[in-house]
Design an enzyme around this catalytic site. Sequence first.
Site, PDB file in Angstrom:
ATOM      1  N   ASP A 239       0.869  -1.193   0.000  1.00  0.00           N
ATOM      2  CA  ASP A 239       0.000   0.000   0.000  1.00  0.00           C
ATOM      3  C   ASP A 239       0.896   1.229   0.000  1.00  0.00           C
ATOM      4  O   ASP A 239       1.818   1.350   0.811  1.00  0.00           O
ATOM      5  CB  ASP A 239      -0.908  -0.003   1.245  1.00  0.00           C
ATOM      6  CG  ASP A 239      -1.943   1.121   1.204  1.00  0.00           C
ATOM      7  OD1 ASP A 239      -3.142   0.819   1.125  1.00  0.00           O
ATOM      8  OD2 ASP A 239      -1.549   2.296   1.270  1.00  0.00           O
TER       9      ASP A 239
ATOM     10  N   ASP B 153      -4.085   2.592  -4.833  1.00  0.00           N
ATOM     11  CA  ASP B 153      -2.721   2.551  -4.269  1.00  0.00           C
ATOM     12  C   ASP B 153      -2.406   1.261  -3.522  1.00  0.00           C
ATOM     13  O   ASP B 153      -1.523   1.214  -2.696  1.00  0.00           O
ATOM     14  CB  ASP B 153      -2.481   3.773  -3.372  1.00  0.00           C
ATOM     15  CG  ASP B 153      -2.983   3.579  -1.958  1.00  0.00           C
ATOM     16  OD1 ASP B 153      -3.984   2.861  -1.771  1.00  0.00           O
ATOM     17  OD2 ASP B 153      -2.360   4.140  -1.046  1.00  0.00           O
ATOM     18  N   GLU B 154      -3.121   0.188  -3.853  1.00  0.00           N
ATOM     19  CA  GLU B 154      -3.018  -1.032  -3.060  1.00  0.00           C
ATOM     20  C   GLU B 154      -2.985  -2.275  -3.935  1.00  0.00           C
ATOM     21  O   GLU B 154      -3.841  -2.438  -4.800  1.00  0.00           O
ATOM     22  CB  GLU B 154      -4.270  -1.117  -2.196  1.00  0.00           C
ATOM     23  CG  GLU B 154      -4.036  -1.375  -0.761  1.00  0.00           C
ATOM     24  CD  GLU B 154      -5.331  -1.069  -0.027  1.00  0.00           C
ATOM     25  OE1 GLU B 154      -5.884  -1.989   0.559  1.00  0.00           O
ATOM     26  OE2 GLU B 154      -5.777   0.088  -0.074  1.00  0.00           O
TER      27      GLU B 154
END
Length: 348
Positions: free
Chosen positions: A4, A102-103
């Site tokens: 992340d 974002d992961e």
Amino acid sequence: MLIDMDYFFVACEEIKRPELKTRPTIVGADPKEGRGRGVVMTCNYVARKFGIHSAIPISQAYKLKPDAEYLPMDYSYYEKKSAEVLSIVREFAGKAEQVSIDEFFIDVSDKVENYEKALEYAKKIKEEINEKANLPCSIGISSTKLVAKMACEKAKPNGIKLVKDEEANAFLAPLPVGQLYGIGKKTEEKLGKMGYKTVGDLAKASMMKLMDEFGSFGIDIHNYANAIDESEVLENYEVKSISREFTFEHDTKKDEHVIKEINKLAKQVGKDIEERKLSFKVVTLKLRYSDFTEHLHSKSIRPTNVAEEIARNAVELYKENADKEKKVRKLGVRASGFTDYKSQKRLF
Ligand code: TTP
Ligand code: MG
Ligand code: MG
């Protein structure tokens, strides 16, 4: 592993303007000197020291730190950076699954043979993302997606946390139930009233009692509390069809030769389908004859994940449609019309 990115939107802004790194910086709505509506999308850790964080009203952020940098969203830039990170991450992974901008979950079980190697591997991934995409991230490592995700939270910012299988229960036990994945505000409240404060309390709870209160979600809660999560990292390429082709060395019109090859092709297609956990509803047979004419024959069936159905239908298509006057030169078997049969768990 769960990777992340740290304070993602603002970290992207810092690439454009490195001087922001040491200044409290916020991406979100326009604060309009405290009168602005809307919320903070995210802020860097410099700003977090002042009590600012994602989702609070922008007016509140302004009260806490009026002289912070306030920036509007540049979403297409964040998407571009996100795609860059994904392509870096893919190089290290057997399987990769993007869960948000974002992961990323990656399955590295075919890349490293033990936890120590996994830790080294995570360091390499982190360095590579830092060097190539110029962005910081944190990584959680475990044998389940659930624990990897929670380990990553603990690793933040800019860290790596490994939770071995045998440590998973002890890692989860002291956390308040609200921090367990899948538990929202309402569930947390109900659990509190039932007397469950920590994940450890919940792990010891009777499954029946949880099912009485939450239905089948009670089973999930009980499993999560006990660090049980069997969900796999799912590739999220959008696959439209899967096919295989074969060209005979000598053109043939012998049914048994052709059917044998159709079965082989169908088996390969079926293996792919099973690995990707797809179900399909269209089977297509392609026949090219020695005169180079080519025909496609398709059949729609009820959606199924039974790989043998590909062979059965492809052979049927052959029997129903083949031009027995001509020799077959080339064959193709294709499955399409996909749906995930094991759709992602509610949790993620
Ligand atoms: P997160 O990964 O939740 O947060 P983050 O990357 O900003 O910070 P952390 O270091 O704690 O991971 O979210 C990723 C991006 O999604 C974030 O940069 C901005 C956006 N976002 C919102 O727009 N609204 C929200 O409420 C949250 C939490 C995130
Ligand atoms: Mg993040
Ligand atoms: Mg995130």
